[in-house]
Design an enzyme around this catalytic site. Structure first.
Site, PDB file in Angstrom:
ATOM      1  N   CYS A 118       0.867  -1.176   0.000  1.00 54.27           N
ATOM      2  CA  CYS A 118       0.000   0.000   0.000  1.00 54.27           C
ATOM      3  C   CYS A 118       0.904   1.226   0.000  1.00 54.27           C
ATOM      4  O   CYS A 118       1.426   1.615   1.049  1.00 54.27           O
ATOM      5  CB  CYS A 118      -0.926   0.005   1.210  1.00 54.27           C
ATOM      6  N   GLN A 131      -5.743  13.165  12.453  1.00 55.68           N
ATOM      7  CA  GLN A 131      -5.540  13.529  11.051  1.00 55.68           C
ATOM      8  C   GLN A 131      -4.734  12.431  10.347  1.00 55.68           C
ATOM      9  O   GLN A 131      -3.812  11.855  10.911  1.00 55.68           O
ATOM     10  CB  GLN A 131      -4.810  14.865  10.936  1.00 55.68           C
ATOM     11  N   PHE A 171     -14.870  21.260  18.370  1.00 58.26           N
ATOM     12  CA  PHE A 171     -14.600  19.924  17.798  1.00 58.26           C
ATOM     13  C   PHE A 171     -13.099  19.641  17.915  1.00 58.26           C
ATOM     14  O   PHE A 171     -12.433  19.258  16.961  1.00 58.26           O
ATOM     15  CB  PHE A 171     -15.045  19.849  16.330  1.00 58.26           C
ATOM     16  N   ASP A 201     -13.378  22.462  13.519  1.00 60.89           N
ATOM     17  CA  ASP A 201     -12.975  21.365  12.635  1.00 60.89           C
ATOM     18  C   ASP A 201     -13.946  20.208  12.837  1.00 60.89           C
ATOM     19  O   ASP A 201     -13.625  19.213  13.487  1.00 60.89           O
ATOM     20  CB  ASP A 201     -11.540  20.940  12.951  1.00 60.89           C
ATOM     21  N   CYS A 237     -13.109  18.507   5.985  1.00 61.03           N
ATOM     22  CA  CYS A 237     -12.760  17.452   5.040  1.00 61.03           C
ATOM     23  C   CYS A 237     -13.853  17.279   3.991  1.00 61.03           C
ATOM     24  O   CYS A 237     -13.805  16.342   3.196  1.00 61.03           O
ATOM     25  CB  CYS A 237     -12.509  16.132   5.769  1.00 61.03           C
TER      26      CYS A 237
END
Length: 414
Positions: free
Chosen positions: A150, A251, A278, A346, A372
């Site tokens: 990966c 993150q 948040f 966030d 996001c």
């Protein structure tokens, strides 16, 4: 199903090539603009059968598991696109989302991600009669493609794929599919298993014994409960050491986290007191606390306790206070917001609509919005702009390499 020849006109928001059919758009995975190809069409979806001349933007994928083949995983969607148009695509996702709400601020160039940076990866897993599957679901299916490499994941995770398989095999119950979230920490891998039925005592003891024979494992949890913790998992937020709870949000890459923290802290750093909404386990809190007081608010009890413990045990920070609060059900109101010079938020992908509705009634001068999801960010920014805020900057950040997801930091003043 029919076989037709189409020309790809553009890339869609999901990374699929889009051709203009007589009866509407046709979406073709792994195709790029300018390519003419034969597809097997099923409704508005097409599967590539053969291609003509490839796009000049087409490159060789970095991973053997990528592509339209039946044994390809669905973890990435854009490995075949060259870097310059790829980063432009990510930026355009943000531009288009803002434009859909009538917002046309200048959007910076996308800050790129690099292979091998993903410190947190979520695998699908299942035991079969032949083997234990550990990998990702093939696009639009529940079929797990078991992986051996990966290129987006951190080397420390890839090097221990067999170790992760060993742990998954020890915990698997029947042929049920479950998830294994792996976080690379300073003290080893933090493995959070979700979606399993309750373990019987014998299997639990056996799994613990198995983990204790393995190297490089800090903790294994099952459905949020710690199974075994050879070492306490430790991550750093701006040099502050934090032990996150099992399965905590972190993150995806350290590099993106640092860039976002730097942008946010520079924007709010001269304020006397900052509200971090948040807050999670302290991604932005601790960077801001280097220079100013911070009140961190988070709905997850274990995450806010981890933040509080780290703050109390770290020297050199400005005062950090914490509050457990569900900001979706009980957002901070103007009476509370008036105590702060700056606000950072966030939220999850759903955005912060309820909280922003309260912010527009307050008079906080400085806001940093992190998201996001460009669509919910655009909605929230529209509300702020309508209330008199000016968008100072918008920065797309690519921490989800070769995917259609993009992180964004928007800075606002009033």
């Amino acid at each position: 199903m029919s076989t037709v020849t189409v020309t790809i006109n553009r890339l869609g928001a999901q990374g699929h090539g889009i051709a203009n059919g007589e009866d509407g758009p046709v979406y073709v995975p792994y195709a790029l603009p300018g390519e003419t190809l034969a597809i097997a069409r099923n409704g508005d979806h097409g599967t590539v059968m053969s291609t003509g001349a490839p796009s000049p933007d087409r490159i060789e994928p970095a991973c053997r598991h990528f592509g339209p083949d039946s044994d390809a995983c669905g973890g990435c969607s854009l490995q075949h696109l060259a870097e310059v148009p790829y980063l432009a695509f990510k930026r355009q996702l943000v531009v288009d989302a803002l434009k859909s709400k009538g917002l046309t601020p200048e959007v910076a160039e996308t800050i790129p991600a690099k292979p091998g940076e993903r410190r947190r990866t979520v695998f699908s897993a299942r035991n079969t009669e032949k083997e234990f599957l550990l990998g990702f679901n093939r696009e639009e299916t529940h079929h797990i493609v078991s992986i051996v490499e990966c290129p987006i994941a951190a080397p420390g995770i890839v090097a221990r794929l067999e170790t992760i398989r060993t742990i998954g095999r020890a915990l698997a119950i029947g042929a049920d599919t479950f998830r294994i979230a792996v976080l690379e920490t300073l003290s080893g891998l933090d493995i959070a298993v979700e979606g399993l039925k309750k373990l019987e005592d014998k299997q639990r003891r056996s799994a613990i014994e198995t983990v204790l024979t393995l190297k490089g494992i800090a903790r294994v949890s099952v459905n949020g409960e710690i199974l075994v913790e050879p070492q306490k998992p430790i991550i750093e937020f701006s040099g502050v050491r934090v032990s996150p709870p099992p399965g905590a949000f972190v993150q995806a890459t350290k590099s993106a986290e640092e860039v976002m923290s730097e942008i946010v802290a520079k924007h709010v750093g001269k304020s006397k007191k900052v509200l971090d909404l948040f807050a999670g386990a302290g991604t932005f809190t601790f960077r801001i606390a280097k220079t100013t007081k911070v009140h961190a608010v988070e709905g997850d009890d274990k995450a806010i306790k981890a933040l509080d413990f780290a703050a109390r045990n770290t020297q050199g920070l400005k005062p950090v206070t914490v509050e457990k609060r569900d900001l979706f059900r009980r957002p901070m109101i103007p009476l509370e917001l008036k105590h702060y010079d700056a606000v950072v938020f966030d939220p999850p992908r759903a955005g912060a609509e309820a909280q922003v509705a309260e912010l527009v009634r307050a008079n906080v001068k400085t806001i940093a919005a992190v998201s996001c999801n460009p669509l919910t960010l655009a909605r929230d920014l529209r509300m702020l702009v309508d209330a008199g805020y000016r968008i100072k900057s918008v920065t797309p950040i690519d921490q989800f390499l070769w995917s259609t997801h993009v992180e964004t930091v928007a800075l606002l003043t009033k």
